[in-house]
Design an enzyme around this catalytic site. Sequence first.
Site, PDB file in Angstrom:
ATOM      1  N   TYR A 132       0.671  -1.267  -0.162  1.00  0.00           N
ATOM      2  CA  TYR A 132      -0.092   0.077  -0.025  1.00  0.00           C
ATOM      3  C   TYR A 132       0.835   1.093   0.053  1.00  0.00           C
ATOM      4  CZ  TYR A 132      -4.446  -2.577   0.368  1.00  0.00           C
ATOM      5  OH  TYR A 132      -5.539  -3.153   0.242  1.00  0.00           O
ATOM      6  N   LYS A 194       1.903 -15.587   3.151  1.00  0.00           N
ATOM      7  CA  LYS A 194       2.127 -16.381   1.928  1.00  0.00           C
ATOM      8  C   LYS A 194       3.859 -16.654   1.714  1.00  0.00           C
ATOM      9  CE  LYS A 194       1.214 -18.409  -1.979  1.00  0.00           C
ATOM     10  NZ  LYS A 194       0.338 -19.659  -2.124  1.00  0.00           N
ATOM     11  N   ASP A 228      -4.103 -18.793   0.897  1.00  0.00           N
ATOM     12  CA  ASP A 228      -4.823 -19.248   0.023  1.00  0.00           C
ATOM     13  C   ASP A 228      -5.747 -20.696   0.799  1.00  0.00           C
ATOM     14  OD1 ASP A 228      -2.360 -20.637   0.395  1.00  0.00           O
ATOM     15  OD2 ASP A 228      -2.322 -21.259  -1.805  1.00  0.00           O
ATOM     16  N   ASP A 252      -7.013  -7.106   3.569  1.00  0.00           N
ATOM     17  CA  ASP A 252      -8.148  -6.302   2.690  1.00  0.00           C
ATOM     18  C   ASP A 252      -9.130  -7.563   2.008  1.00  0.00           C
ATOM     19  OD1 ASP A 252      -9.528  -4.474   1.302  1.00  0.00           O
ATOM     20  OD2 ASP A 252      -8.527  -5.027  -0.399  1.00  0.00           O
ATOM     21  N   ASP A 256     -13.296  -8.751   2.719  1.00  0.00           N
ATOM     22  CA  ASP A 256     -14.394  -9.055   2.091  1.00  0.00           C
ATOM     23  C   ASP A 256     -15.098 -10.284   1.715  1.00  0.00           C
ATOM     24  OD1 ASP A 256     -14.144  -6.044   1.327  1.00  0.00           O
ATOM     25  OD2 ASP A 256     -14.622  -6.598  -0.961  1.00  0.00           O
TER      26      ASP A 256
HETATM   27  C1  IPM Z   1     -10.761  -1.081   2.260  1.00  0.00           C
HETATM   28  C2  IPM Z   1     -10.757  -0.589   0.708  1.00  0.00           C
HETATM   29  C3  IPM Z   1      -9.291  -0.013   0.468  1.00  0.00           C
HETATM   30  C4  IPM Z   1      -8.206  -0.885   0.973  1.00  0.00           C
HETATM   31  C5  IPM Z   1      -9.317   0.746  -0.765  1.00  0.00           C
HETATM   32  C6  IPM Z   1     -10.510   1.746  -1.066  1.00  0.00           C
HETATM   33  C7  IPM Z   1      -7.839   1.309  -1.027  1.00  0.00           C
HETATM   34  O1  IPM Z   1     -10.929  -1.740   0.014  1.00  0.00           O
HETATM   35  O2  IPM Z   1     -10.773  -0.292   3.041  1.00  0.00           O
HETATM   36  O3  IPM Z   1     -10.765  -2.249   2.426  1.00  0.00           O
HETATM   37  O4  IPM Z   1      -7.751  -1.475   0.006  1.00  0.00           O
HETATM   38  O5  IPM Z   1      -7.880  -0.834   2.037  1.00  0.00           O
HETATM   39 MN    MN Z   2     -11.277  -3.411   0.827  1.00  0.00          MN
END
Ligand code: IPM
Ligand code: MN
Length: 364
Positions: A132, A194, A228, A252, A256
Amino acid sequence: MKRIAVIAGDGIGKEVIPQALMVMQAAGADLALTHFDWGADRYLADKITVPPDGFAALARDFDAILVGAFGDPRVPSNIHAKEILLGMRCKMDLYANVRPVRLLDASLCPLKGVEPKDLDFVVIRENTEGVYGDLGGVFKRGTPDEVAIQEDVNTRKGVERIIRYAFEYCASHRKLDDSNVNGSPRQRVLMCDKSNAMTHAGSLWQRVFKEVAAEYPHQIETQHMYVDALCTQMVRDPRGLDVIVTNNMFGDIITDLAAGLQGGLGMAASGNLRPGHASLGQIGMFEPVHGSAPPIAGKNIANPFGAILTAAMMLAHLGMSGEAQKIEAAVLEAVRQKKTTQDIGGTLGTREAGEWVAERVSHR
Ligand code: IPM
Ligand code: MN
Ligand code: NAD
């Protein structure tokens, strides 16, 4: 009285944050709110992403920051999101991204037979390093020989402090499942990397994990998984997962995936913290895990519960755990009674779902 900087940002951020504010007010939280217009509209108007001294003012004048989301198709470079969101995380050294994964009701989970008691883990994501930092560059751009290099930065200090925070978190937090009012103690820290492919960074994470674990010998179990394999485990059987510590990018992605287990991105909350920074103060930045969702923005259909649960997380961090619990209980009730937006099976709009929760909170 706690001072809150509110940055609703872009897209559905502008719709869900007002619901979170309304619910906190209904809970009787004693807050002084200051709104900031940082986001795509401001950037398109005057090319300012973060005003000079912006981060210093946030850290100086506020106890916490509540954020919606950033991202707008009119700004394809995403420069404002990078400077505002990643800027806050990095420049304010909010190195610990805490993303709880909880299932409020079995009906929200796409997995067969998974109950709320089976899904109650937390991802502690390193928030200031990894890929990042945008280190690297491009060579021979636009030619067939183009080379793009994206560096993955892992510092001893950065890896050690996030792993140590994961152990401290494990030692000091309990599970929240509603089958057990007091919650059982957290027991295990799983480090996810990883290291079979990314050997240099992996070796550092592995060594530091072992060293820090040795400080908690009888108290906390440890486990390692490649990212993974962890993804498969998360969807095959998430029952044993407890505290997961990982780097910025893997954190990240797996959060999700974890949001999917909770009922979708509209249900997931997060906090960005800097534990142990006594001299700088303990300011935290709180944001739902989801983004600005441009296709559904402005339609009053976005799920506000991720933002509302994020607000509850912020209140708990600020010492208002009574108010936070009232809000969480009301969201749980809304889910059980299907007083929700369509993404999780209800028929309400963003505002109506927020109002239902606020109403419920004010009667508790
Ligand atoms: C999150 C988002 C951010 C990240 C993006 C918008 C840069 O996906 O907060 O999870 O990758 O951290
Ligand atoms: Mn995210
Ligand atoms: P997204 O989270 O915005 O949307 C992904 C999917 O989830 C979409 O189908 C969307 O409709 C749905 N969704 C998300 N939040 C929802 C909610 N509250 N209620 C109902 N459905 C919801 O991710 P994306 O589409 O990959 O990204 C869109 C923009 O948001 C991009 O510019 C991205 O960079 C940005 N983004 C910002 C943040 C942040 O500011 N923290 C986080 C993630 C993505």
